[in-house]
Design a protein around this motif. Structure first.
Motif, PDB file in Angstrom:
ATOM      1  N   TRP A 142       0.811  -1.217   0.000  1.00  0.00           N
ATOM      2  CA  TRP A 142       0.000   0.000   0.000  1.00  0.00           C
ATOM      3  C   TRP A 142       0.845   1.267   0.000  1.00  0.00           C
ATOM      4  N   SER A 143       2.120   1.162  -0.105  1.00  0.00           N
ATOM      5  CA  SER A 143       2.995   2.336  -0.089  1.00  0.00           C
ATOM      6  C   SER A 143       2.917   3.076  -1.425  1.00  0.00           C
ATOM      7  N   VAL A 144       3.222   4.357  -1.367  1.00  0.00           N
ATOM      8  CA  VAL A 144       3.182   5.215  -2.557  1.00  0.00           C
ATOM      9  C   VAL A 144       4.610   5.610  -2.903  1.00  0.00           C
ATOM     10  N   LYS A 145       4.987   5.388  -4.138  1.00  0.00           N
ATOM     11  CA  LYS A 145       6.325   5.763  -4.590  1.00  0.00           C
ATOM     12  C   LYS A 145       6.370   7.270  -4.840  1.00  0.00           C
ATOM     13  N   TYR A 146       7.513   7.862  -4.514  1.00  0.00           N
ATOM     14  CA  TYR A 146       7.666   9.304  -4.629  1.00  0.00           C
ATOM     15  C   TYR A 146       8.873   9.638  -5.474  1.00  0.00           C
ATOM     16  N   ASN A 147       8.718  10.731  -6.233  1.00  0.00           N
ATOM     17  CA  ASN A 147       9.846  11.369  -6.876  1.00  0.00           C
ATOM     18  C   ASN A 147      10.535  12.251  -5.844  1.00  0.00           C
ATOM     19  N   PRO A 148      11.638  12.912  -6.200  1.00  0.00           N
ATOM     20  CA  PRO A 148      12.275  13.795  -5.214  1.00  0.00           C
ATOM     21  C   PRO A 148      11.354  14.887  -4.695  1.00  0.00           C
ATOM     22  N   ASP A 149      10.389  15.345  -5.497  1.00  0.00           N
ATOM     23  CA  ASP A 149       9.561  16.473  -5.082  1.00  0.00           C
ATOM     24  C   ASP A 149       8.102  16.100  -4.862  1.00  0.00           C
ATOM     25  N   GLU A 150       7.574  15.167  -5.618  1.00  0.00           N
ATOM     26  CA  GLU A 150       6.152  14.872  -5.547  1.00  0.00           C
ATOM     27  C   GLU A 150       5.914  13.393  -5.826  1.00  0.00           C
ATOM     28  N   PRO A 151       4.715  12.877  -5.512  1.00  0.00           N
ATOM     29  CA  PRO A 151       4.427  11.467  -5.784  1.00  0.00           C
ATOM     30  C   PRO A 151       4.442  11.168  -7.275  1.00  0.00           C
ATOM     31  N   SER A 271      -4.970   2.754   2.770  1.00  0.00           N
ATOM     32  CA  SER A 271      -4.317   3.764   1.925  1.00  0.00           C
ATOM     33  C   SER A 271      -3.843   4.954   2.744  1.00  0.00           C
ATOM     34  N   LEU A 272      -4.620   5.369   3.726  1.00  0.00           N
ATOM     35  CA  LEU A 272      -4.264   6.540   4.520  1.00  0.00           C
ATOM     36  C   LEU A 272      -3.349   6.212   5.693  1.00  0.00           C
ATOM     37  N   LYS A 273      -3.217   4.956   6.014  1.00  0.00           N
ATOM     38  CA  LYS A 273      -2.387   4.595   7.160  1.00  0.00           C
ATOM     39  C   LYS A 273      -0.932   4.984   6.942  1.00  0.00           C
ATOM     40  N   PRO A 278       2.153   6.539  10.314  1.00  0.00           N
ATOM     41  CA  PRO A 278       3.334   5.732   9.975  1.00  0.00           C
ATOM     42  C   PRO A 278       3.714   4.824  11.127  1.00  0.00           C
ATOM     43  N   GLU A 279       4.444   3.787  10.811  1.00  0.00           N
ATOM     44  CA  GLU A 279       4.806   2.803  11.823  1.00  0.00           C
ATOM     45  C   GLU A 279       5.920   3.299  12.729  1.00  0.00           C
ATOM     46  N   SER A 280       6.713   4.241  12.270  1.00  0.00           N
ATOM     47  CA  SER A 280       7.816   4.755  13.083  1.00  0.00           C
ATOM     48  C   SER A 280       7.592   6.228  13.366  1.00  0.00           C
ATOM     49  N   SER A 281       8.549   6.833  14.023  1.00  0.00           N
ATOM     50  CA  SER A 281       8.453   8.248  14.369  1.00  0.00           C
ATOM     51  C   SER A 281       8.851   9.149  13.230  1.00  0.00           C
ATOM     52  N   HIS A 282       9.090   8.596  12.064  1.00  0.00           N
ATOM     53  CA  HIS A 282       9.412   9.379  10.872  1.00  0.00           C
ATOM     54  C   HIS A 282       8.248   9.270   9.907  1.00  0.00           C
ATOM     55  N   ASP A 283       7.917  10.369   9.302  1.00  0.00           N
ATOM     56  CA  ASP A 283       6.797  10.358   8.375  1.00  0.00           C
ATOM     57  C   ASP A 283       7.214   9.735   7.058  1.00  0.00           C
ATOM     58  N   THR A 284       6.288   9.791   6.105  1.00  0.00           N
ATOM     59  CA  THR A 284       6.518   9.129   4.827  1.00  0.00           C
ATOM     60  C   THR A 284       7.712   9.707   4.085  1.00  0.00           C
ATOM     61  N   TYR A 302      -7.553   8.021  15.839  1.00  0.00           N
ATOM     62  CA  TYR A 302      -8.956   8.423  15.888  1.00  0.00           C
ATOM     63  C   TYR A 302      -9.397   9.052  14.558  1.00  0.00           C
ATOM     64  N   LEU A 303      -8.529   9.867  13.990  1.00  0.00           N
ATOM     65  CA  LEU A 303      -8.871  10.483  12.700  1.00  0.00           C
ATOM     66  C   LEU A 303      -9.018   9.423  11.618  1.00  0.00           C
ATOM     67  N   LEU A 304      -8.122   8.455  11.602  1.00  0.00           N
ATOM     68  CA  LEU A 304      -8.181   7.407  10.596  1.00  0.00           C
ATOM     69  C   LEU A 304      -9.462   6.582  10.733  1.00  0.00           C
ATOM     70  N   LEU A 305      -9.818   6.231  11.970  1.00  0.00           N
ATOM     71  CA  LEU A 305     -11.048   5.482  12.188  1.00  0.00           C
ATOM     72  C   LEU A 305     -12.279   6.323  11.860  1.00  0.00           C
ATOM     73  N   PHE A 306     -12.221   7.613  12.133  1.00  0.00           N
ATOM     74  CA  PHE A 306     -13.349   8.498  11.815  1.00  0.00           C
ATOM     75  C   PHE A 306     -13.574   8.572  10.306  1.00  0.00           C
ATOM     76  N   MET A 307     -12.487   8.737   9.530  1.00  0.00           N
ATOM     77  CA  MET A 307     -12.619   8.811   8.077  1.00  0.00           C
ATOM     78  C   MET A 307     -13.104   7.482   7.505  1.00  0.00           C
ATOM     79  N   GLY A 308     -12.614   6.361   8.059  1.00  0.00           N
ATOM     80  CA  GLY A 308     -13.066   5.065   7.555  1.00  0.00           C
ATOM     81  C   GLY A 308     -14.501   4.757   7.931  1.00  0.00           C
ATOM     82  N   GLY A 309     -14.887   5.073   9.172  1.00  0.00           N
ATOM     83  CA  GLY A 309     -16.256   4.788   9.595  1.00  0.00           C
ATOM     84  C   GLY A 309     -17.288   5.705   8.986  1.00  0.00           C
TER      85      GLY A 309
END
Length: 325
Positions: A142-151, A271-273, A278-284, A302-309
């Protein structure tokens, strides 16, 4: 009898003889009809008391010749290659200037290049993404590949959000709704308009609620308004499936709605997870963010569950009157 040579021979008179009138009378007085007065421009002016309208056909200028002359001049102008090329170049320059002005005004509010990114799709991407929306349980990466500046553009990255499928799904949802209302003998142009405006208002409200929630909960994320709009609008695909199933088997509507609701919720959370939680203390993007630990992580969950529900509730609300009973 001998004729005097000094006298001239009288010539015969041709024409009608004039009446024998006294010399002080005018012969014209004996002509038939009323005697025409002499033309006086002052007395016959329209403002004068002695004015009387002229008899006969009024004078109408011949405008057809002028129009034909103008048309001929225009045709000759266009048939001249030099003048035609100049006119074409001038028109192209006007179109180019208008496009630049429009792009400049739009870029003040919305980046046109950013919008083009969300519509950069192809047929293969659309087919794979539709299959992923309906059957998301077998997908692993489910990961999104990124260019140096944008997805990476959606056509090269299946997990990237796009706006083409949501837009087409929204239009298809309106058409399927019109067919459903027609089958139930409840179709009317006003009803279809109410359906479209209601769905559009709910879509805007959903994006605003999520955006305000991000701001109130002080959650920093790379999601943009277009990303939120794209992810929250994928539910129209499941809604179309549920309504079409009700056409074929009305009793299976609730079963189909439950399945597509669970599939959409699963797709949205996974998709939003990677972007919200993120699983670590560093963002995507590899940047350290203190809001990922402790209370910040709970808020993101809570935000993720709110958007999914929120998706199953919206799907039921927008299809409850369209499903065939």
């Amino acid at each position: 009898m001998q004729q005097d040579p000094g006298s001239s021979m009288p010539y015969p008179q041709y024409g009608y003889p004039q009446p024998n009138v006294p010399p002080h009378q005018d012969p014209a007085m004996y002509m038939a009809g009323p005697q025409a007065p002499m033309y006086n421009p002052v007395a016959q002016a329209p403002g004068s008391p002695n004015y009387y309208p002229q008899q006969g056909m009024p004078f109408v200028p011949m405008s057809g010749s002028n129009e034909q002359t103008n048309f001929g001049m225009t045709t000759q102008f266009l048939q001249n290659p030099v003048m035609a090329n100049m006119a074409m170049q001038y028109g192209q320059s006007l179109v180019g200037q208008g496009k630049e002005v429009l792009d400049r005004e739009l870029n003040k509010y919305v980046s046109t290049s950013r919008i083009k990114y969300y519509f950069s799709v192809d047929t293969a991407y659309v087919a794979k993404k539709l299959a992923l929306l309906v059957f998301p349980f077998t997908h692993r990466d489910w990961s999104v590949k990124y260019n140096p500046d944008e997805p990476v553009q959606p056509r090269y990255e299946l997990n990237a959000p796009d706006l083409y499928i949501p837009a087409m799904a929204f239009v298809t949802y309106l058409l399927i709704g019109g067919v459903s209302l027609g089958i139930q003998n409840r179709f009317s142009p006003e009803g279809l308009g109410i359906q479209a405006s209601t769905a559009l208002v709910w879509a805007v409200l959903e994006v605003l609620v999520i955006w305000v929630t991000l701001y109130v909960m002080n959650i920093q994320t790379k999601l943009t308004s277009f990303d939120i709009l794209a992810f929250s609008s994928y539910k129209y695909v499941g809604m179309i499936v549920a309504v079409v199933v009700s056409f074929l088997m009305p009793s299976a509507y609730h079963i189909a709605l439950i399945y597509v609701s669970v599939a959409t919720m699963f797709f949205l959370i996974r998709s939003l997870k990677v972007q919200i939680l993120p699983e670590s203390s560093h963002d995507t993007y590899g940047e350290n963010n203190a809001s990922f630990g402790g209370e910040g992580s709970k808020r993101r969950t809570y935000l993720l569950l709110f958007m999914g529900g929120l998706q199953p509730l919206m799907m039921w609300w927008l299809t409850r009157q369209l499903a065939r009973p």
